[in-house]
Design a protein around this motif. Structure first.
Motif, PDB file in Angstrom:
ATOM      1  N   UNK A 198       0.903  -1.159   0.011  1.00 17.96           N
ATOM      2  CA  UNK A 198       0.013   0.046   0.096  1.00 17.96           C
ATOM      3  C   UNK A 198       0.853   1.385   0.092  1.00 17.96           C
ATOM      4  N   UNK A 199       0.576   2.247   0.873  1.00 19.85           N
ATOM      5  CA  UNK A 199       1.265   3.401   0.953  1.00 19.85           C
ATOM      6  C   UNK A 199       2.502   2.955   1.725  1.00 19.85           C
ATOM      7  N   UNK A 200       3.592   3.572   1.183  1.00 19.53           N
ATOM      8  CA  UNK A 200       5.071   3.165   1.791  1.00 19.53           C
ATOM      9  C   UNK A 200       5.356   3.924   3.518  1.00 19.53           C
ATOM     10  N   UNK A 201       5.559   3.022   4.403  1.00 20.86           N
ATOM     11  CA  UNK A 201       5.724   3.564   5.626  1.00 20.86           C
ATOM     12  C   UNK A 201       4.623   4.025   6.232  1.00 20.86           C
ATOM     13  N   UNK A 202       3.406   3.116   5.989  1.00 23.35           N
ATOM     14  CA  UNK A 202       2.352   3.588   6.814  1.00 23.35           C
ATOM     15  C   UNK A 202       1.466   2.237   6.587  1.00 23.35           C
ATOM     16  N   UNK A 203       0.888   2.273   8.167  1.00 23.94           N
ATOM     17  CA  UNK A 203       0.160   1.048   8.369  1.00 23.94           C
ATOM     18  C   UNK A 203      -1.385   1.527   8.053  1.00 23.94           C
ATOM     19  N   UNK A 204      -1.896   0.932   6.932  1.00 17.69           N
ATOM     20  CA  UNK A 204      -3.103   1.292   6.409  1.00 17.69           C
ATOM     21  C   UNK A 204      -4.391   0.747   7.117  1.00 17.69           C
ATOM     22  N   UNK A 205      -5.578   1.315   7.167  1.00 21.12           N
ATOM     23  CA  UNK A 205      -6.561   0.508   7.813  1.00 21.12           C
ATOM     24  C   UNK A 205      -7.020  -0.869   7.666  1.00 21.12           C
ATOM     25  N   UNK A 206      -6.799  -1.282   6.439  1.00 27.14           N
ATOM     26  CA  UNK A 206      -7.183  -2.798   6.262  1.00 27.14           C
ATOM     27  C   UNK A 206      -5.955  -3.688   6.924  1.00 27.14           C
ATOM     28  N   UNK A 207      -4.899  -3.162   7.015  1.00 28.86           N
ATOM     29  CA  UNK A 207      -3.691  -3.989   7.710  1.00 28.86           C
ATOM     30  C   UNK A 207      -3.989  -3.953   9.154  1.00 28.86           C
ATOM     31  N   UNK A 208      -4.406  -2.531   9.768  1.00 17.02           N
ATOM     32  CA  UNK A 208      -4.782  -2.599  11.021  1.00 17.02           C
ATOM     33  C   UNK A 208      -5.922  -3.464  11.444  1.00 17.02           C
ATOM     34  N   UNK A 209      -6.654  -3.721  10.438  1.00 16.31           N
ATOM     35  CA  UNK A 209      -7.948  -4.658  10.746  1.00 16.31           C
ATOM     36  C   UNK A 209      -7.504  -6.090  10.859  1.00 16.31           C
ATOM     37  N   UNK A 210      -6.487  -6.633   9.949  1.00 20.37           N
ATOM     38  CA  UNK A 210      -5.912  -7.731  10.081  1.00 20.37           C
ATOM     39  C   UNK A 210      -5.356  -8.089  11.340  1.00 20.37           C
ATOM     40  N   UNK A 211      -4.387  -7.078  11.990  1.00 27.79           N
ATOM     41  CA  UNK A 211      -3.924  -7.333  13.201  1.00 27.79           C
ATOM     42  C   UNK A 211      -5.182  -7.620  14.375  1.00 27.79           C
ATOM     43  N   UNK A 212      -6.110  -6.666  14.323  1.00 25.36           N
ATOM     44  CA  UNK A 212      -7.057  -6.694  15.134  1.00 25.36           C
ATOM     45  C   UNK A 212      -7.879  -8.101  15.020  1.00 25.36           C
TER      46      UNK A 212
END
Length: 318
Positions: free
Chosen positions: A289-303
């Protein structure tokens, strides 16, 4: 059981408020002694968010409850990484500094790997434990990390200095003493009632440590990161989590192992795999996704990963 839950919650409140009062009083005292903002931030303020885990682990180690010790540390780190970072990233996509991507995140992965090898004693003996010597190694790595942070802050000074209030001498010492009493008393309440709840519910101390105790002692990190995310201060939101995870393993587990050699339950290896995997995912997320950024979908995967895994752990106990 109801009384145990109430006392556990009282203990958690005492831990969080005790750390807050101690940091307030100690920060003002240090400032009056002409200690720099940098030194205060590195020592007193950094210690503040880790104080609940430190006190709980000191009490648990003294009482010879190693499953509470490891459950609290590994569980807190997983809670920090998956829940707190997941929630923060859902609030706002988190931009991450290059130094955090290339240094702090790999260092937190290194911490998990060091703990895995030391606890399992692959190179020395058959017994699986964190010995006093292992604890010493952890503390040496903590000192190295603290030195790195100090040099990093000196080369890149923060615009926002540590907020220091002006208190009278009586109030300073009152806050310090009340804070220490709150920490010690809260830690004793949390450990004693967590063990009692585990016995009453027929579940292991490991599960109580990984879930209730770990989540409770992570409340300062949760508050700090979520508020930072709401204020769009991504550096604090993610730096707080990564730094706390390094503190927990190297400092808090190091201190716990000095108090008493800690027998390691190999079933914690699965939780360490989860921690290492989540940290690797966070690193990879910096380039998708965007470089050096935790995107929302990635945060959702963590959660979602944490919630599914916790459900799996509880299912194993039932």
């Amino acid at each position: 059981m109801i009384l145990q839950i109430i006392l556990l919650l009282v203990g958690l409140v005492l831990l969080v408020k005790g750390a807050d009062w101690l940091v307030d009083g100690a920060s003002v005292l240090a400032k009056k002694k002409n200690v720099s903002d940098l030194a205060i931030g590195l020592t007193i303020v950094a210690f503040g968010t880790s104080a609940p885990e430190l006190v709980v682990n000191a009490v648990a180690a003294s009482g010879n409850y190693p499953d509470i010790v490891f459950g609290n540390i590994i569980g807190s780190n997983n809670f920090n990484l998956f829940i707190i970072l997941g929630l923060s990233g859902l609030i706002i996509p988190l931009s991450v500094q290059s130094s955090t991507v290339w240094k702090e995140i790999p260092f937190s992965l290194f911490a998990a790997i060091v703990l895995f090898f030391l606890a399992n004693n692959y190179f020395l003996t058959e017994s699986k434990e964190v010995s006093i010597w292992d604890a010493g190694i952890l503390l040496v790595f903590f000192a190295a990390f603290l030195y790195y942070v100090a040099t990093q802050l000196k080369s890149e000074p923060s615009i926002d200095s540590v907020e220091i209030k002006d208190y009278s001498t009586q109030k300073i010492w009152g806050l310090i003493i009340i804070g220490l009493v709150g920490l010690v008393g809260g830690g004793k309440l949390v450990v004693d009632n967590a063990v009692s709840m585990a016995q009453s519910l027929g579940v292991s101390e490991k599960i109580i440590g990984l879930t209730i105790v770990a989540a409770g002692t992570s409340l300062p990190e949760l508050a700090t990161s979520v508020v930072a995310a709401m204020k769009k201060n991504a550096d604090i939101a993610i730096g707080n989590i990564v730094g706390s995870n390094i503190f927990n393993i190297f400092l808090i587990l190091g201190v716990s192992g000095i108090i008493r050699p800690l027998e390691f339950n190999p079933s914690f290896n699965t939780d360490l795999y989860l921690l290492a995997g989540g940290t690797v995912f966070l690193f990879i997320a910096m380039f998708t996704g965007k470089r050096h950024k935790l995107d929302r979908w990635e945060a959702f995967v963590l959660l979602a990963t944490y919630l599914l895994y916790t459900g799996y752990l509880i299912g194993l106990e039932s």
